[in-house]
Structures are given as C-alpha cells and as structure tokens.
Design an enzyme around this catalytic site. Structure first.
Site, PDB file in Angstrom:
ATOM      1  N   GLY A   1       0.830  -1.212   0.000  1.00 41.56           N
ATOM      2  CA  GLY A   1       0.000   0.000   0.000  1.00 41.56           C
ATOM      3  C   GLY A   1       0.857   1.251   0.000  1.00 41.56           C
ATOM      4  O   GLY A   1       0.709   2.132  -0.865  1.00 41.56           O
TER       5      GLY A   1
ATOM      6  N   ASP B   1       3.992  -9.403   6.593  1.00 46.07           N
ATOM      7  CA  ASP B   1       3.252 -10.344   5.742  1.00 46.07           C
ATOM      8  C   ASP B   1       4.163 -11.014   4.692  1.00 46.07           C
ATOM      9  O   ASP B   1       3.790 -12.045   4.136  1.00 46.07           O
ATOM     10  CB  ASP B   1       2.116  -9.628   5.002  1.00 46.07           C
TER      11      ASP B   1
ATOM     12  N   GLU C   1      -5.230 -15.787   8.987  1.00 45.59           N
ATOM     13  CA  GLU C   1      -6.467 -15.002   9.153  1.00 45.59           C
ATOM     14  C   GLU C   1      -7.248 -14.871   7.847  1.00 45.59           C
ATOM     15  O   GLU C   1      -8.469 -14.789   7.854  1.00 45.59           O
ATOM     16  CB  GLU C   1      -6.136 -13.608   9.696  1.00 45.59           C
TER      17      GLU C   1
ATOM     18  N   ARG D   1     -10.405 -25.963  20.594  1.00 44.90           N
ATOM     19  CA  ARG D   1     -10.291 -24.588  21.107  1.00 44.90           C
ATOM     20  C   ARG D   1      -9.606 -23.709  20.072  1.00 44.90           C
ATOM     21  O   ARG D   1      -8.992 -24.196  19.122  1.00 44.90           O
ATOM     22  CB  ARG D   1      -9.463 -24.573  22.395  1.00 44.90           C
TER      23      ARG D   1
HETATM   24  N1  LIG Z   1      -3.918   1.767  -3.654  1.00 44.08           N
HETATM   25  C1  LIG Z   1      -3.276   2.695  -2.970  1.00 44.08           C
HETATM   26  N2  LIG Z   1      -2.882   3.831  -3.567  1.00 44.08           N
HETATM   27  C2  LIG Z   1      -2.228   4.750  -2.885  1.00 44.08           C
HETATM   28  N3  LIG Z   1      -1.917   4.669  -1.568  1.00 44.08           N
HETATM   29  C3  LIG Z   1      -2.292   3.581  -0.916  1.00 44.08           C
HETATM   30  C4  LIG Z   1      -2.976   2.527  -1.584  1.00 44.08           C
HETATM   31  N4  LIG Z   1      -3.219   1.555  -0.693  1.00 44.08           N
HETATM   32  C5  LIG Z   1      -2.704   1.981   0.463  1.00 44.08           C
HETATM   33  N5  LIG Z   1      -2.149   3.191   0.342  1.00 44.08           N
HETATM   34  C6  LIG Z   1      -1.527   3.973   1.406  1.00 44.08           C
HETATM   35  O1  LIG Z   1      -0.399   3.278   1.927  1.00 44.08           O
HETATM   36  C7  LIG Z   1      -0.379   3.320   3.351  1.00 44.08           C
HETATM   37  C8  LIG Z   1      -0.386   1.944   3.963  1.00 44.08           C
HETATM   38  O2  LIG Z   1      -1.191   1.031   3.273  1.00 44.08           O
HETATM   39  P1  LIG Z   1      -1.431  -0.498   3.716  1.00 44.08           P
HETATM   40  O3  LIG Z   1      -2.388  -0.537   4.834  1.00 44.08           O
HETATM   41  O4  LIG Z   1      -1.810  -1.210   2.463  1.00 44.08           O
HETATM   42  O5  LIG Z   1      -0.066  -0.979   4.313  1.00 44.08           O
HETATM   43  P2  LIG Z   1       1.238  -1.558   3.669  1.00 44.08           P
HETATM   44  O6  LIG Z   1       2.162  -0.427   3.361  1.00 44.08           O
HETATM   45  O7  LIG Z   1       0.902  -2.463   2.534  1.00 44.08           O
HETATM   46  O8  LIG Z   1       1.841  -2.351   4.893  1.00 44.08           O
HETATM   47  P3  LIG Z   1       1.245  -3.662   5.599  1.00 44.08           P
HETATM   48  O9  LIG Z   1       0.446  -4.414   4.567  1.00 44.08           O
HETATM   49  O10 LIG Z   1       2.437  -4.384   6.064  1.00 44.08           O
HETATM   50  O11 LIG Z   1       0.400  -3.169   6.724  1.00 44.08           O
HETATM   51  C9  LIG Z   1      -1.566   4.160   3.756  1.00 44.08           C
HETATM   52  O12 LIG Z   1      -1.139   5.484   3.954  1.00 44.08           O
HETATM   53  C10 LIG Z   1      -2.474   4.028   2.576  1.00 44.08           C
HETATM   54  O13 LIG Z   1      -3.336   5.125   2.447  1.00 44.08           O
HETATM   55  O1  LIG Z   2      -3.223  -2.856  12.220  1.00 45.97           O
HETATM   56  P1  LIG Z   2      -4.476  -3.295  11.549  1.00 45.97           P
HETATM   57  O2  LIG Z   2      -5.208  -2.172  10.907  1.00 45.97           O
HETATM   58  O3  LIG Z   2      -5.320  -4.134  12.460  1.00 45.97           O
HETATM   59  O4  LIG Z   2      -4.042  -4.211  10.332  1.00 45.97           O
HETATM   60  C1  LIG Z   2      -3.833  -5.562  10.470  1.00 45.97           C
HETATM   61  C2  LIG Z   2      -3.161  -6.097   9.237  1.00 45.97           C
HETATM   62  O5  LIG Z   2      -1.862  -5.533   9.116  1.00 45.97           O
HETATM   63  C3  LIG Z   2      -0.902  -6.574   9.034  1.00 45.97           C
HETATM   64  O6  LIG Z   2      -0.442  -6.787  10.342  1.00 45.97           O
HETATM   65  C4  LIG Z   2       0.257  -6.181   8.201  1.00 45.97           C
HETATM   66  O7  LIG Z   2      -0.162  -5.969   6.897  1.00 45.97           O
HETATM   67  C5  LIG Z   2      -1.697  -7.768   8.500  1.00 45.97           C
HETATM   68  O8  LIG Z   2      -1.064  -8.993   8.689  1.00 45.97           O
HETATM   69  C6  LIG Z   2      -2.987  -7.577   9.243  1.00 45.97           C
HETATM   70  O9  LIG Z   2      -4.062  -8.165   8.590  1.00 45.97           O
HETATM   71 MG   LIG Z   3       0.323  -4.603   2.581  1.00 46.44          MG
END
Ligand SMILES: Nc1ncnc2c1ncn2[C@@H]1O[C@H](COP(=O)(O)OP(=O)(O)OP(=O)(O)O)[C@@H](O)[C@H]1O
Ligand SMILES: O=P(O)(O)OC[C@H]1O[C@](O)(CO)[C@@H](O)[C@@H]1O
Ligand SMILES: [Mg+2]
Length: 372
Positions: free
Chosen positions: A121, A144, A239, A284
C-alpha cells in the site's frame, strides 16, 4: 560520493513491524556520518507529509532503537494523499487528490529525496509520487512478506518467530488434554507467516489463503493423527484463509482505509465447525492478533535492516530514484517501483505457491492443508 543531495526525509506507512526502527537508525547514521546529509522524518506516514509534520533525526535520537519494534516515526494505514478525506466546507468530508500538497511541502522543506518504508500500500503511493517527479526510494517492509521482487521483507522473521513460539506453546497443552487447538496468525491475503510458523512449530494442519480447505478434510487429518497415536493437533490458521466455498472471516471494515478489510475470527469459526464433526475432541482457538508484530526486533531482522538501510543510502548517492531495495538470492539489489507495484490500483502481492517446495515437503511429511 556522487550525489548533490543535502537533505533526505523518511516516512513509515502501513502496519508497524519489527525492523522499521532499525532501518530508520541505519539510514540516519549512514546519511549523517558517511554522507553528511540532513535527515528528517515525517510522522504518521503520509499524513505527516500532508501536514508538514516532521522531526529532525540525529544520531543520538536513533542510537538506542536498534532492537525496538514499532516505529519512532509512527505509522498510518489509512492516509492516501491521492484519495484523501478532507472537509467539504459544509461540515462533511469529501475525497480529494491532495498529493500536490505533499510535493509542495517537500520543496518547502528543501527535501531532495523521500525514503518510504512500507508494504504494498505504502509503496503504491510511493510509485505515484515518483510518477509526479519526486525522488523516491522504497525500503520494503511488512511482516506479511507479500511484496514481489524481494526474497524477504524485514519484520517477517520476527513475526514468524513469535508465531512459532505460540504454536510451540500450544503443542504441550494440546497434547496434555488431547485437544485440537486452532491458532490464528495475521498475514492478510498471504499465507507466509502461517506456513512458516506452522511448519516451524510442527502444526499438524496449516490453513493458508492460497489453498482453500474443507472441515471434512481437516477432520480426516485429525483422525489420521489419532490413529497414528497422536491424539492432539495444533492447527495454524492464516487469518485470510478460506473455505472451499469461498467463506472467509472478516473481523472489521475500516471505512477510511484504502484496503478496508481486516480479517479476524477464522480460527474460532473453524474450531466451532470442526468440533461438530469430531465430538471425540474438544476444539479450542486462540488469536494472538497484533502480539506477533509487537515487541523486539529479531537478530536476523536487525541484520536485514542494516543491509536494507545501507543499500537505500547507496541508491540515494547514485541517484537511483524510483526504485525499491530488494534482497535477491542473498544479494542487495534494487527493483523499479513500477515493477514492484505494477500498474494496479493496489500493489501486486507475492503469494505462497501451493505447489512450491515447502508446501510439497510438508505434505510429504503428513501435514494437512485441508485440501485433500
Ligand atoms: N492503492 C493505494 N494507492 C495509494 N496509496 C495507498 C494505496 N493503498 C494503500 N495506500 C496507502 O499506503 C499506506 C499503507 O497502506 P497499507 O495498509 O496497504 O499498508 P502496507 O504499506 O501495505 O503495509 P502492511 O500491509 O504491512 O500493513 C496508507 O497510507 C495508505 O493510504
Ligand atoms: O493494524 P491493523 O489495521 O489491524 O491491520 C492488520 C493487518 O496488518 C498486518 O499486520 C500487516 O499488513 C496484516 O497482517 C494484518 O491483517
Ligand atoms: Mg500490505
């Protein structure tokens, strides 16, 4: 030293994971001590970039965070500046592309390079800022381990180790009571944590999103263990795993998140469903949830964090912008953001191969994935 860089900015995005602080520390120390660059950190991920909310990073501020989990820059998994919730002027909210504000703040602060620590993201936004002409370097993080183009992300080994300890501990209590215990582990759509922790902890059944399962097949595996003189079974449940009919367990919808689904509750559901068909066992469930991504950084992730941070600095110095640090076959390399994320609205994900060597080895050893 090649670059004309004077100032760099870091930010961390997405769920926190062990290793972020160690990368922040490596980059800050090398930037200051080797290259003489100034370092700032935007706080709360992209929200800090929008609000121009940052802290100066100095060697003394980062020295002691080599093993501290989480991120001293804080993080957000909601704020997408390309689709940001702002006041509509009538007491409501409206979504708007405010990324220009971020670009302007970088100019105003004299930042030459934005270093983004995040998963798919966070790196999707990094790709989009790169497309707007910002000098971006990505440093791939996520427990992840679902990012393409790198063999490993920091945070994965630490989380997997904690997950393994959970499974280990469940083994002795499951065995003592001849119970079946389902242990839910995070990972979103990817089964890496559950596969690794499950196998490292000798789980009899491993359920991952990449291999849909049925309760009947799990019951068959439990019965087979019973008949082999093993009347207890620990089940590692990702999950995001799904029943063969597509049923998943959504715990929460976080409306203002670009990726709003939060999985939770699958281990409890599997336990309920399974107990109905194996009345000879008490079944459980436990869900350690965020516990597996909290706490200290594992020794291996500390080393990865030094290697990833050092490579990021070298890439800045060489002007290799628009790229993400990658670990490939033991070597530190880099891959373009366009390749890592692709053209999709949401980044590509690296998933477990159901026919990969580890899954096949586990099956050969009698581990069930609930698919046969
Ligand atoms: N499709 C997208 N386009 C632009 N920004 C994005 C998009 N998806 C997520 N973001 C931004 O990236 C940041 C984190 O996104 P996300 O929750 O997907 O985490 P991640 O960087 O993939 O890390 P993790 O999956 O380990 O939690 C946020 O600020 C979110 O707004
Ligand atoms: O912190 P939050 O919003 O509960 O997000 C949980 C998600 O973030 C992660 O810990 C990392 O992407 C995932 O494994 C999990 O599903
Ligand atoms: Mg991610």
């Amino acid at each position: 030293m090649n670059s004309k860089v004077k100032k760099i900015a870091l930010l961390s995005g997405g769920g926190d994971c062990p290793g972020l602080n160690a990368v922040i520390r490596t980059i800050t120390k090398i930037a200051i001590e080797k290259y003489n660059w100034e370092v700032i950190g935007f706080v709360y991920g992209y929200r800090g970039l929008y609000n121009n909310n940052y802290v100066e990073l100095t060697v003394d501020k980062v020295e002691d965070i080599y093993k501290e989990g989480g991120t001293i820059l804080y993080s957000s998994n909601k704020d997408n500046l390309f689709d940001y919730l702002v006041d509509d002027g009538n007491g409501g909210k409206v979504r708007k592309d405010v990324s220009d504000v971020g670009v302007e703040n970088l100019k105003k602060d004299g930042v030459d390079v934005l270093v983004v620590l995040g998963g798919d993201g966070t790196l999707t936004s990094a790709r989009d800022f790169s497309r707007k002409g910002v000098n971006v370097i990505g440093v791939p993080k996520t427990m992840d381990n679902d990012l393409t183009s790198t063999d490993l992300t920091y945070g994965f080994i630490s989380a997997m180790s904690v997950g393994t300890e959970f499974i280990d501990r469940l083994q002795t209590t499951a065995k003592s009571h001849h119970r079946v215990i389902c242990c839910e582990l995070m990972g979103r759509e990817a089964g890496w944590i559950s596969l690794y922790a499950g196998l490292a902890g000798n789980a009899g059944v491993v359920l991952i999103p990449e291999i849909p399962f049925t309760i009947e097949n799990i019951a068959k595996a439990v019965k087979k263990r019973d008949e082999a003189g093993l009347p207890y079974t620990v089940i590692a449940v990702a999950e995001g795993a799904k029943y063969a009919d597509g049923t998943k367990s959504i715990g929460k919808i976080v409306e203002d998140s670009p990726d709003p689904i939060r999985y939770s509750g699958l281990a409890a559901k599997v336990a309920d469903d399974l107990e109905k068909v194996i009345p000879n066992h008490e079944v459980r469930s436990v869900n350690p949830g965020h516990i597996i991504r909290g706490g200290d950084i594992d020794a291996y992730d500390r080393i990865l964090s030094i290697r990833f941070g050092n490579k990021a600095c070298a890439m800045i110095d060489e002007g290799l912008f628009g790229n993400v640090v990658s670990l490939k076959g033991g070597n530190m390399e880099y891959t373009s953001l366009e390749e890592v994320i692709g053209d999709a609205k949401f980044g590509k994900q690296k998933l477990v191969d159901p026919n990969g060597d580890l899954v096949l080895a586990a099956k050969a050893m009698g581990v069930s994935f609930g698919d046969e």
